[in-house]
Write an enzyme that holds these catalytic residues in place. Structure first.
Site, PDB file in Angstrom:
ATOM      1  N   MET A  88       0.882  -1.174   0.000  1.00 52.59           N
ATOM      2  CA  MET A  88       0.000   0.000   0.000  1.00 52.59           C
ATOM      3  C   MET A  88       0.914   1.216   0.000  1.00 52.59           C
ATOM      4  SD  MET A  88      -3.331   0.513   0.574  1.00 52.59           S
ATOM      5  CE  MET A  88      -3.896   2.115   0.127  1.00 52.59           C
TER       6      MET A  88
ATOM      7  N   GLN B  18     -11.681   6.289   0.515  1.00 58.22           N
ATOM      8  CA  GLN B  18     -11.699   7.734   0.687  1.00 58.22           C
ATOM      9  C   GLN B  18     -10.445   8.323   1.330  1.00 58.22           C
ATOM     10  OE1 GLN B  18     -16.248   7.862   1.646  1.00 58.22           O
ATOM     11  NE2 GLN B  18     -15.430   9.897   1.895  1.00 58.22           N
TER      12      GLN B  18
ATOM     13  N   ARG C 288       4.356 -10.540  -8.341  1.00 58.23           N
ATOM     14  CA  ARG C 288       2.928 -10.179  -8.436  1.00 58.23           C
ATOM     15  C   ARG C 288       2.509 -10.285  -9.896  1.00 58.23           C
ATOM     16  NH1 ARG C 288      -0.349  -5.861  -5.171  1.00 58.23           N
ATOM     17  NH2 ARG C 288      -2.400  -6.409  -5.935  1.00 58.23           N
TER      18      ARG C 288
ATOM     19  N   HIS D 244      -4.694  -0.397 -13.859  1.00 60.23           N
ATOM     20  CA  HIS D 244      -5.301   0.832 -13.323  1.00 60.23           C
ATOM     21  C   HIS D 244      -6.215   1.496 -14.345  1.00 60.23           C
ATOM     22  CE1 HIS D 244      -3.493   0.739  -9.467  1.00 60.23           C
ATOM     23  NE2 HIS D 244      -2.259   0.847  -9.908  1.00 60.23           N
TER      24      HIS D 244
ATOM     25  N   GLU E   9      -1.106  -4.904 -12.479  1.00 59.85           N
ATOM     26  CA  GLU E   9      -1.811  -3.607 -12.404  1.00 59.85           C
ATOM     27  C   GLU E   9      -1.460  -2.643 -13.538  1.00 59.85           C
ATOM     28  OE1 GLU E   9      -1.813  -5.346  -9.715  1.00 59.85           O
ATOM     29  OE2 GLU E   9      -3.574  -4.767  -8.556  1.00 59.85           O
TER      30      GLU E   9
ATOM     31  N   TYR F 127       1.605  -1.858 -14.639  1.00 61.25           N
ATOM     32  CA  TYR F 127       2.895  -1.170 -14.510  1.00 61.25           C
ATOM     33  C   TYR F 127       3.907  -1.745 -15.509  1.00 61.25           C
ATOM     34  CZ  TYR F 127       1.091   1.056 -10.265  1.00 61.25           C
ATOM     35  OH  TYR F 127       0.357   1.801  -9.389  1.00 61.25           O
TER      36      TYR F 127
HETATM   37 FE1  SF4 Z   1      -9.285   2.765   2.843  1.00 66.98          FE
HETATM   38 FE2  SF4 Z   1     -11.863   3.085   3.495  1.00 66.98          FE
HETATM   39 FE3  SF4 Z   1     -10.610   0.738   3.930  1.00 66.98          FE
HETATM   40 FE4  SF4 Z   1     -10.007   2.801   5.398  1.00 66.98          FE
HETATM   41  S1  SF4 Z   1     -11.994   1.813   5.327  1.00 66.98           S
HETATM   42  S2  SF4 Z   1      -8.568   1.420   4.444  1.00 66.98           S
HETATM   43  S3  SF4 Z   1     -10.193   4.483   3.940  1.00 66.98           S
HETATM   44  S4  SF4 Z   1     -10.965   1.677   1.966  1.00 66.98           S
END
Ligand code: SF4
Ligand code: NAP
Length: 670
Positions: A25, A339, A214, A252, A164, A166
């Site tokens: 991530m 978000q 991956r 993507h 993805e 890339y």
């Molecule tokens: Fe991302 Fe929403 Fe999951 Fe939190 S709850 S990790 S903001 S997807």
């Protein structure tokens, strides 16, 4: 059952103590001053939470491969010291960590990008330069060098990002590789780039170093790989020396949602299972795995040997630990909203989590025991009120939470009924378990009055009593055809076959989804795949087929007064999905609308001087909200101070991210 996740993997490196991997991530922490110190604390918390193996966000092997100008790369010994902070912190907690090597190719957001062929990505403003044969040789060496440096920095292995869309994926797919030399043309040539990288990395690093590859199992774009090609690649990857194959789903630029909240849980585990009998290297399943139950189902169904979760570890660093200890009810579940994580990542902001604002802010936001316990009243049991009550109670305050409705959840009770937003119920479940664990005195069906609050002599009064829907000021606004979104989502009105929605913000879009869908996707993977055009038989390249959307339940108009495209205010990574979904259902999106009046014939509108009547059965008002301030003003007039949070504080463009963030920060300080 969960013991399956805990049994040692039958691999050479027995250090992996369970079958859950924290997937890569990109947090953007590595790009800011002091960010490595923060990243070290962030990863260490997850290692302490007993995750089996951590993969970092993507680190580029050279300058051209960076996500953006000045983004993280590992090219020389100068980079090692920073990364040692991370590896030491994780190892001190008994964790295992691999660094992801990510060359973005034509996806990089800077002018120096390169690709196998000079074809611009539809989602990028920059055009890549075609790589010469020398560039390709040098780039392979850069990958190997990057892996060597990663080992020196203390990493237990690397994940070579080949999916993805890339750079590596760009070599593999015909779509992006139009070369005529021995790096292009037939499939054997096109997959030489990844296999050379793996082989040479293995040769340079020896056996005692984890190499994860991956692999893009479903490209979901025209000109993507066929199933036979995926199998061939997996076999070559195994031969080249990879220890594990992780799954990648969708480029993507693919126009099919792969991780957003409307994607059913474990929607793509079937493709990993399809590969299972073809190779002996362990496989990792990914995408929309957010609870221990789902992880367990995947393993029990022999879809994969491990499962990867990325966002769920932002939401809850202790996901594995809580499961081991039989405390699954206490897991703060990722609701796949994107978000605060991916929407931030793609805006080059520090990632976090809507339901856990501490994520990536572990050095700044801490919930320490209070030295001065207070008696606190919280009014309102929506996201802001629940978050505040939870954190202040865990810190040792005595908390009473008043909620006028018969259940907790506030606006999340409306969100959870939207098709594709069922996950929001998990957040309510989480907070309910926190209320009980930290002994918050929850008073349901109780609308707190100023007198209650004063008589009980609270040290602090926190008003989280939310918002009320804005009404609109047009002729006929009181006509029986006109209803509010709350009435609709609470099923308080029998909505007719044709509907006009006034207001195309987040709620307008949600209400449109609610009105056009017949079914919820949540446990219906097949309907989802059909609707979006994913071929689960995998007969064509990229696994695409013509989408077959189910018929809309109603005729819907989604209206706004402003000019410009619909959906521009929605989330960066999810707005296009909502728009595509409604377009597929034939929702008519009209902008630049002036609302004239409502009468028995319907909604009268004017667009660019032309008037017309939308002969609809109902008009649903989704025109935003106003803060509920009556109680606040009453207390003020009596000389009693209170603090506002969430929508009660600021209703304009309120979302749960802001509400929970504000609540957690106030609760950490009070
Ligand atoms: Fe991302 Fe929403 Fe999951 Fe939190 S709850 S990790 S903001 S997807
Ligand atoms: P919103 O985003 O403020 O949208 C309401 C829209 O109604 C305005 O953009 C405005 O658009 C229109 N409007 C305002 N006053 C009006 C009036 N007097 N008459 C007619 N139209 C009027 O509010 P919301 O849709 O209720 O959403 C609330 C919050 O929740 C937002 O922050 C939203 O982002 C968040 N949310 C997000 C999602 C999501 O991302 N999927 C889902 C749900 C909620 P025009 O001026 O263009 O007409």
């Amino acid at each position: 059952m969960y013991k399956q996740l805990l049994s040692p993997l039958d691999l050479g490196w027995t250090k992996i103590k369970n079958r859950v991997l924290m997937g890569s991530m990109h947090t953007n922490l590595e790009e800011i001053p002091g960010g490595f110190e923060r990243a070290a604390v962030y990863y260490a918390e997850r290692a302490r939470g007993q995750v089996g193996l951590i993969v970092t966000g993507g680190i580029s092997p050279n300058e051209e491969g960076c996500v953006a100008a000045q983004a993280a790369k590992m090219t020389g010994s100068v980079d090692i010291e920073h990364h040692r902070l991370i590896t030491k912190a994780v190892h001190d907690e008994g964790g295992i960590i691999c660094m992801q090597i990510l060359h973005t190719g034509r996806y990089g957001y800077h002018p120096k990008i390169v690709a196998p062929s000079p074809i611009q990505a539809p989602i990028n403003f920059f055009k890549p330069k075609e790589m010469s044969e020398e560039d390709i040789e040098r780039t392979i060496k850069d990958y190997v060098n990057c892996a060597l440096l990663a080992k020196e920095a203390g990493y237990d292995g690397v994940e070579i990002m080949g999916s993805e869309g890339y750079l590596i994926n760009q070599f593999i797919a015909k779509r992006t590789n139009h070369r005529t030399d021995h790096w292009g043309g037939n499939y054997e040539n096109r997959i030489k780039f990844p296999t050379e990288i793996i082989q040479r990395t293995r040769a340079a690093l020896g056996k005692n170093f984890i190499i994860i590859y991956r692999l893009s199992m479903l490209d979901l774009v025209e000109g993507g790989s066929t199933w036979q090609e995926v199998v061939q690649l997996a076999k070559e990857v195994e031969k080249a020396g990879a220890d594990l194959i992780n799954t990648g789903i969708g480029w993507h630029e693919a126009r099919i949602p792969t991780i957003a909240t409307m994607v059913p849980r474990k929607a793509f585990a079937w493709v990993t299972k399809k590969l299972k009998s073809e190779v002996s290297v362990p496989l990792i399943a990914v995408n929309r795995i957010n609870t221990p139950d789902v992880a367990e189902e995947i393993l029990a169904d022999r879809c994969a040997d491990m499962v990867s979760m990325a966002r769920p570890f932002l939401a809850d660093p202790d996901l594995v630990l809580k499961t081991i200890e039989g405390r699954s009810e206490e897991i703060n579940t990722c609701i796949a909203c994107n978000q605060a994580c991916l929407d931030h990542t793609f805006q080059l902001r520090i990632s976090s989590c809507l339901v856990n604002p501490r994520a990536c802010h572990e050095t700044e936001l801490n919930y320490l025991p209070t030295q001065h316990p207070k008696k606190i009243a919280v009014v309102g049991g929506g996201p802001a009120g629940m978050a505040f009550a939870h954190i202040s109670a865990l810190r040792g305050h005595e908390v009473t939470l008043y909620e006028a409705a018969p259940k907790l959840g506030g606006q999340f009770n409306l969100a959870k009924v939207i098709p594709g937003k069922e996950e929001y119920a998990e957040t309510i479940r989480y907070y309910e378990s926190m209320m009980s664990k930290y002994k918050v005195n929850v008073c349901l069906n109780q609308k707190a009055t100023a007198k209650d609050l004063i008589d009980n002599k609270y040290d602090e009064i926190i008003l989280a009593n939310g918002v009320h829907p804005r009404s609109i000021d047009i002729e006929g606004a009181d006509h029986p055809k006109v209803v509010s979104y709350v009435e609709v989502l609470q099923n308080k009105v029998n909505i007719g076959k044709s509907v006009a929605i006034i207001g195309a913000g987040g709620i307008g879009f949600d209400v449109a989804e609610f009105l056009v869908h017949d079914t919820h996707y949540d446990d219906d993977i097949r309907s989802f795949l059909l609707e979006w055009g994913v071929d689960d038989k995998y007969t064509d390249p990229g696994a695409l087929k013509t989408p077959v959307p189910s018929a809309p339940k109603r005729e819907v108009y989604l209206l706004k007064r402003s000019t410009g495209k619909h959906g521009a205010t929605l989330g960066k990574t999810t707005g296009w999905i909502h728009k595509a979904s409604l377009t597929a259902k034939g929702v008519k999106m009209l902008a630049d609308v002036r609302y004239v009046k409502v009468d028995d014939s319907g909604l009268h509108i004017e667009i660019k001087g032309e008037t017309s009547i939308l002969a609809v059965d109902h008009i649903v008002i989704c025109a935003g909200q106003e803060p509920s301030r009556t109680l606040y003003n009453e207390l003020e007039s009596m000389g009693v101070k209170s603090k506002l949070i969430g929508g009660a504080d600021e209703a304009a463009e309120l979302d749960a991210k802001r509400a929970i963030y504000q609540a957690c920060h106030l609760a950490a300080e009070i």
